[in-house]
Scaffold this active site. Structure first.
Site, PDB file in Angstrom:
ATOM      1  CE  LYS A   1      42.162 -32.376  16.899  1.00 27.35           C
ATOM      2  NZ  LYS A   1      40.964 -31.560  17.184  1.00 27.35           N
TER       3      LYS A   1
ATOM      4  NE  ARG B   1      40.946 -34.075  22.877  1.00 26.14           N
ATOM      5  CZ  ARG B   1      40.539 -34.435  21.657  1.00 26.14           C
ATOM      6  NH1 ARG B   1      41.276 -35.223  20.912  1.00 26.14           N
ATOM      7  NH2 ARG B   1      39.401 -34.003  21.197  1.00 26.14           N
TER       8      ARG B   1
ATOM      9  NE  ARG C   1      32.918 -33.650  13.469  1.00 23.87           N
ATOM     10  CZ  ARG C   1      33.978 -33.401  14.228  1.00 23.87           C
ATOM     11  NH1 ARG C   1      35.165 -33.276  13.672  1.00 23.87           N
ATOM     12  NH2 ARG C   1      33.873 -33.270  15.524  1.00 23.87           N
TER      13      ARG C   1
ATOM     14  NE  ARG D   1      32.891 -37.510  16.773  1.00 22.93           N
ATOM     15  CZ  ARG D   1      33.988 -36.775  16.911  1.00 22.93           C
ATOM     16  NH1 ARG D   1      34.841 -36.677  15.899  1.00 22.93           N
ATOM     17  NH2 ARG D   1      34.228 -36.155  18.033  1.00 22.93           N
TER      18      ARG D   1
ATOM     19  NE  ARG E   1      33.421 -33.048  21.103  1.00 30.84           N
ATOM     20  CZ  ARG E   1      32.871 -33.072  19.878  1.00 30.84           C
ATOM     21  NH1 ARG E   1      31.557 -33.063  19.747  1.00 30.84           N
ATOM     22  NH2 ARG E   1      33.628 -33.119  18.818  1.00 30.84           N
TER      23      ARG E   1
HETATM   24  P1  ADP Z   1      37.173 -33.777  18.403  1.00 23.90           P
HETATM   25  O1  ADP Z   1      38.515 -33.235  18.005  1.00 23.90           O
HETATM   26  O2  ADP Z   1      36.070 -33.316  17.493  1.00 23.90           O
HETATM   27  O3  ADP Z   1      36.838 -33.595  19.859  1.00 23.90           O
HETATM   28  P2  ADP Z   1      38.155 -36.554  18.614  1.00 23.90           P
HETATM   29  O4  ADP Z   1      37.766 -37.669  17.701  1.00 23.90           O
HETATM   30  O5  ADP Z   1      39.585 -36.126  18.580  1.00 23.90           O
HETATM   31  O6  ADP Z   1      37.178 -35.357  18.189  1.00 23.90           O
HETATM   32  O7  ADP Z   1      37.784 -36.920  20.132  1.00 23.90           O
HETATM   33  C1  ADP Z   1      36.515 -37.390  20.509  1.00 23.90           C
HETATM   34  C2  ADP Z   1      36.494 -37.715  22.001  1.00 23.90           C
HETATM   35  O8  ADP Z   1      37.430 -38.763  22.270  1.00 23.90           O
HETATM   36  C3  ADP Z   1      36.924 -36.593  22.927  1.00 23.90           C
HETATM   37  O9  ADP Z   1      35.856 -35.707  23.252  1.00 23.90           O
HETATM   38  C4  ADP Z   1      37.403 -37.371  24.160  1.00 23.90           C
HETATM   39  O10 ADP Z   1      36.312 -37.851  24.925  1.00 23.90           O
HETATM   40  C5  ADP Z   1      38.075 -38.558  23.525  1.00 23.90           C
HETATM   41  N1  ADP Z   1      39.526 -38.343  23.262  1.00 23.90           N
HETATM   42  C6  ADP Z   1      40.136 -38.342  22.051  1.00 23.90           C
HETATM   43  N2  ADP Z   1      41.444 -38.123  22.162  1.00 23.90           N
HETATM   44  C7  ADP Z   1      41.692 -37.979  23.479  1.00 23.90           C
HETATM   45  C8  ADP Z   1      42.864 -37.710  24.248  1.00 23.90           C
HETATM   46  N3  ADP Z   1      44.077 -37.556  23.666  1.00 23.90           N
HETATM   47  N4  ADP Z   1      42.741 -37.607  25.601  1.00 23.90           N
HETATM   48  C9  ADP Z   1      41.550 -37.769  26.211  1.00 23.90           C
HETATM   49  N5  ADP Z   1      40.401 -38.002  25.553  1.00 23.90           N
HETATM   50  C10 ADP Z   1      40.461 -38.112  24.193  1.00 23.90           C
END
Ligand code: ADP
Length: 190
Positions: free
Chosen positions: A14, A87, A126, A132, A144
Site C-alpha cells: 500500500k 482499518r 522489508r 521497523r 498484524r
Molecule cells: P502495515 O500496513 O505494514 O501494517 P502501517 O504503517 O499501515 O503498516 O501500520 C503500522 C501500525 O500502525 C499498525 O500495526 C497499527 O498498530 C498502527 N496503525 C496504522 N494505521 C492504523 C489505523 N488506521 N488504525 C489503527 N491502527 C493503525
C-alpha cells in the site's frame, strides 16, 4: 477532486503504491502508520501512548487515528490518497462523516490482494531495510495479519455496499500492480 482509499493487508505494498499514485495524480498521501511512527519518533504524548500497541502489532484506538485524519484533512485542499485508513468499520463510518464535513466525497476504494505467505515474505524482506520493529519478528507479523482478518477485512463489505470497491491482484511485480491501479483510477475517476 480525487479522494481514494487504498486498502489491503500489511505487506501488500500500500505504502509504495500510494506514493506512486500521489505523485502521478498530484494527491496528498495520508498514511496513518507513518503519522503514528512520526509521533513515536518525536516522543509526543500521543506517540508514547501508541508505541507499545504498535510494537505488539495491535491496532491503535479508532479515536486516535480519526483525530489524525481530521487534522490532516483540515490542512489541505488537494485530493487525498488514504493508506492504512480506514482499518475498522468504525473508522470507515468516521471517514464518511469527516469527508462530508470537509465537503469531499470518496471517489473509489481500491483493494490490493495477495496471498498471505507472499505478504509474510515481503514483510521479512522489508525488515532488512525498514528499521521497523514490528517487521522484525515473526509472531508480531502474524498478529498484524490476524488483526487485519478480524478487524479490517469487514471494511471490505462496508464498501461493497456503496459500489465504490474495486479489487486488484497485487501478487506480482510492483510495475504490474501499478499499471492495474492506474487503469482503475483512470476508469473510476474522470
Ligand atoms: P502495515 O500496513 O505494514 O501494517 P502501517 O504503517 O499501515 O503498516 O501500520 C503500522 C501500525 O500502525 C499498525 O500495526 C497499527 O498498530 C498502527 N496503525 C496504522 N494505521 C492504523 C489505523 N488506521 N488504525 C489503527 N491502527 C493503525
Amino acid at each position: 477532486m480525487k479522494n481514494i482509499v487504498l486498502f489491503g493487508a500489511p505487506g501488500v505494498g500500500k505504502g509504495t503504491h500510494a506514493l506512486l499514485l500521489a505523485e502521478k495524480y498530484d494527491l496528498e498521501h495520508f498514511s496513518t502508520g507513518e503519522m503514528l511512527r512520526q509521533e513515536v519518533a518525536e516522543g509526543t504524548p500521543l506517540g508514547l501512548r501508541v508505541k507499545s500497541l504498535m510494537d505488539k502489532g495491535d491496532l491503535v484506538g479508532d479515536d486516535v487515528v480519526i483525530g489524525l485524519i481530521d487534522k490532516a484533512l483540515s490542512a489541505t485542499t488537494k485530493g487525498v490518497i488514504f493508506d492504512g485508513f480506514p482499518r475498522t468499520v468504525q473508522q470507515a463510518q468516521a471517514l464518511d462523516f469527516l469527508l462530508a464535513q470537509h465537503r469531499r466525497r470518496l471517489s473509489c476504494v481500491i483493494s490490493i490482494d495477495a496471498p498471505q505467505e507472499e505478504l509474510v515474505r515481503r514483510i521479512h524482506e522489508r525488515a532488512a531495510i525498514s528499521n521497523r520493529s514490528d517487521d522484525a519478528n515473526e509472531d508480531i507479523i502474524r498478529h498484524r495479519l490476524e488483526e487485519y482478518d478480524a478487524k479490517t477485512r469487514p471494511v471490505v463489505d462496508y464498501y461493497k455496499v456503496s459500489g465504490l470497491l474495486v479489487s486488484i491482484d497485487g501478487s506480482g511485480q510492483i510495475n504490474q500492480t501499478s499499471m492495474r491501479l492506474c487503469e482503475v483510477v483512470d476508469r473510476m475517476i474522470r
